[in-house]
Motif scaffolding. Structure first.
Motif, PDB file in Angstrom:
ATOM      1  N   ILE A  46      14.392  -4.203 -33.857  1.00 34.03           N
ATOM      2  CA  ILE A  46      14.806  -2.854 -32.956  1.00 34.03           C
ATOM      3  C   ILE A  46      15.658  -3.440 -32.283  1.00 34.03           C
ATOM      4  O   ILE A  46      15.849  -4.729 -31.729  1.00 34.03           O
ATOM      5  CB  ILE A  46      13.639  -2.319 -32.470  1.00 34.03           C
ATOM      6  CG1 ILE A  46      12.762  -3.163 -31.702  1.00 34.03           C
ATOM      7  CG2 ILE A  46      12.691  -1.682 -33.715  1.00 34.03           C
ATOM      8  CD1 ILE A  46      11.562  -2.462 -31.110  1.00 34.03           C
ATOM      9  N   SER A  47      16.131  -2.541 -31.080  1.00 32.46           N
ATOM     10  CA  SER A  47      17.111  -3.024 -30.031  1.00 32.46           C
ATOM     11  C   SER A  47      16.183  -3.305 -28.932  1.00 32.46           C
ATOM     12  O   SER A  47      15.258  -3.192 -28.838  1.00 32.46           O
ATOM     13  CB  SER A  47      18.005  -2.013 -29.563  1.00 32.46           C
ATOM     14  OG  SER A  47      17.154  -0.925 -29.046  1.00 32.46           O
ATOM     15  N   ARG A  48      16.799  -4.270 -28.054  1.00 35.63           N
ATOM     16  CA  ARG A  48      16.127  -4.653 -26.863  1.00 35.63           C
ATOM     17  C   ARG A  48      15.852  -3.442 -25.709  1.00 35.63           C
ATOM     18  O   ARG A  48      14.873  -3.346 -25.125  1.00 35.63           O
ATOM     19  CB  ARG A  48      16.988  -5.832 -25.961  1.00 35.63           C
ATOM     20  CG  ARG A  48      16.832  -7.096 -26.624  1.00 35.63           C
ATOM     21  CD  ARG A  48      17.896  -7.981 -25.978  1.00 35.63           C
ATOM     22  NE  ARG A  48      19.258  -7.795 -26.534  1.00 35.63           N
ATOM     23  CZ  ARG A  48      20.181  -8.494 -26.051  1.00 35.63           C
ATOM     24  NH1 ARG A  48      20.059  -9.538 -25.163  1.00 35.63           N
ATOM     25  NH2 ARG A  48      21.348  -8.202 -26.451  1.00 35.63           N
ATOM     26  N   ARG A  49      16.890  -2.652 -25.982  1.00 34.44           N
ATOM     27  CA  ARG A  49      16.613  -1.333 -25.105  1.00 34.44           C
ATOM     28  C   ARG A  49      15.331  -0.567 -25.567  1.00 34.44           C
ATOM     29  O   ARG A  49      14.377  -0.021 -24.763  1.00 34.44           O
ATOM     30  CB  ARG A  49      17.815  -0.368 -25.243  1.00 34.44           C
ATOM     31  CG  ARG A  49      17.517   1.150 -24.532  1.00 34.44           C
ATOM     32  CD  ARG A  49      18.807   1.880 -24.871  1.00 34.44           C
ATOM     33  NE  ARG A  49      20.044   1.319 -24.370  1.00 34.44           N
ATOM     34  CZ  ARG A  49      20.542   1.592 -23.065  1.00 34.44           C
ATOM     35  NH1 ARG A  49      19.874   2.327 -22.086  1.00 34.44           N
ATOM     36  NH2 ARG A  49      21.674   0.887 -22.778  1.00 34.44           N
ATOM     37  N   ASP A  50      15.112  -0.378 -26.882  1.00 37.38           N
ATOM     38  CA  ASP A  50      13.746   0.075 -27.394  1.00 37.38           C
ATOM     39  C   ASP A  50      12.559  -0.834 -27.041  1.00 37.38           C
ATOM     40  O   ASP A  50      11.576  -0.323 -26.779  1.00 37.38           O
ATOM     41  CB  ASP A  50      13.777   0.051 -29.049  1.00 37.38           C
ATOM     42  CG  ASP A  50      14.976   1.092 -29.483  1.00 37.38           C
ATOM     43  OD1 ASP A  50      15.265   2.105 -28.726  1.00 37.38           O
ATOM     44  OD2 ASP A  50      15.380   0.973 -30.646  1.00 37.38           O
ATOM     45  N   VAL A  51      12.586  -1.878 -26.861  1.00 38.26           N
ATOM     46  CA  VAL A  51      11.631  -2.789 -26.386  1.00 38.26           C
ATOM     47  C   VAL A  51      11.403  -2.462 -24.875  1.00 38.26           C
ATOM     48  O   VAL A  51      10.241  -2.147 -24.578  1.00 38.26           O
ATOM     49  CB  VAL A  51      12.040  -4.345 -26.650  1.00 38.26           C
ATOM     50  CG1 VAL A  51      10.861  -5.206 -25.902  1.00 38.26           C
ATOM     51  CG2 VAL A  51      11.959  -4.540 -28.064  1.00 38.26           C
TER      52      VAL A  51
END
Length: 282
Positions: A269-274
């Motif tokens: 997943i993206s770092r933004r989602d994390v």
């Protein structure tokens, strides 16, 4: 009456035009006709080697009609060389159908060995070579694709997939979901060409990389087989949550940004989602 002709299945370059055998060039010159998947593409190869043998178009959409015509020509004594756009005929192209027809008709079928994208990627992937399973292109329909991947997920052999650049992200996502984001893999592209590249990492890391970078060129995906000792291969094993992935990286000494980056790679997943998920749990 003429003697029965012969079918040659000829390997052609997958990138570099120099990757063709002397014997293949000789047979392409000597044949009565070349059955080409795309005559426009093959014309460039023939021009490079000053070959002037007539061609006929033979591909997935006309294989019934043209296959019957080619069999009749060989039964009349002609020699046919079948080529795909790149690599070995019959591997993810209709050359195999012509070979089956020829065998059924009692016509000799002979290989002209040459380049192959699947094996070229496999030997450079850095993954086990003691056994492998060629899957090729996955079905377009999601249900059939998932059924196939669920079946091969438990294979201990290294898996080989083909994929086009515009479908790569979608395919990597479903591979990571069903086979496991931690499964070791290699994305090989532009084989034997100027920008040849082997990207060796986990499926989750490949998802993250190609989410941020536009896929270019035709891809071969090499994926490690199921490993009974690896936690990701056990479907019954409890799965770590996002927060647990993050905490594990922090415990290993990573800073917050690096821990988020690695968590994103772990889960595809993206770092933004994390970041948003961790923020919601705070």
């Amino acid at each position: 009456m003429n003697e029965t002709g012969q079918l040659y299945l000829c390997g052609t370059p997958i990138g570099n035009l120099g990757d063709i055998t002397y014997r293949a060039v000789e047979m392409l010159r000597a044949a009565d006709v070349i059955a080409a998947e795309d005559t426009r593409h093959t014309r460039g190869l023939l021009a490079h080697y000053d070959i002037h043998t007539p061609m006929v178009s033979y591909h997935e959409h006309n294989k019934e009609e043209k296959g019957a015509e080619l069999i009749a020509r060989m039964q009349a004594g002609e020699t046919v060389v079948c080529v795909s756009d790149a690599g070995l005929p019959g591997i993810a192209d209709p050359g195999g159908d012509l070979a089956r027809r020829a065998v059924a008709a009692g016509i000799p079928v002979t290989p002209l060995p040459g380049a192959n994208a699947a094996l070229s990627a496999l030997i450079c992937a850095g993954l086990p070579l003691d056994g492998f399973a060629f899957v090729g292109f996955l079905p377009r329909k999601d249900k059939k694709r998932r059924e196939l991947l669920s079946r091969v997920a438990a294979y201990p052999e290294t898996l080989i997939f083909y994929e086009a650049p515009h479908r790569l992200r979608e395919t990597l996502a479903v591979l990571a979901e069903i086979l496991g984001a931690e499964r070791r893999a290699c994305a090989a592209r532009e084989l034997t060409k100027r920008f040849e590249e082997f990207r060796r990492m986990t499926l989750g890391e490949l998802c993250a990389h190609y989410r941020e970078n536009e896929p270019r060129g035709e891809f071969v995906l090499i994926v490690a087989g199921a490993d009974e000792d690896a936690p990701y291969a056990d479907a019954a094993a409890p799965q770590m949550s996002l927060a647990e992935h993050y905490a594990a990286h922090i415990a290993a000494g990573c800073g917050k940004k690096e821990a988020m980056r690695r968590t994103a790679q772990d889960l595809g997943i993206s770092r933004r989602d994390v970041y948003q998920a961790l923020l919601a749990e705070a």
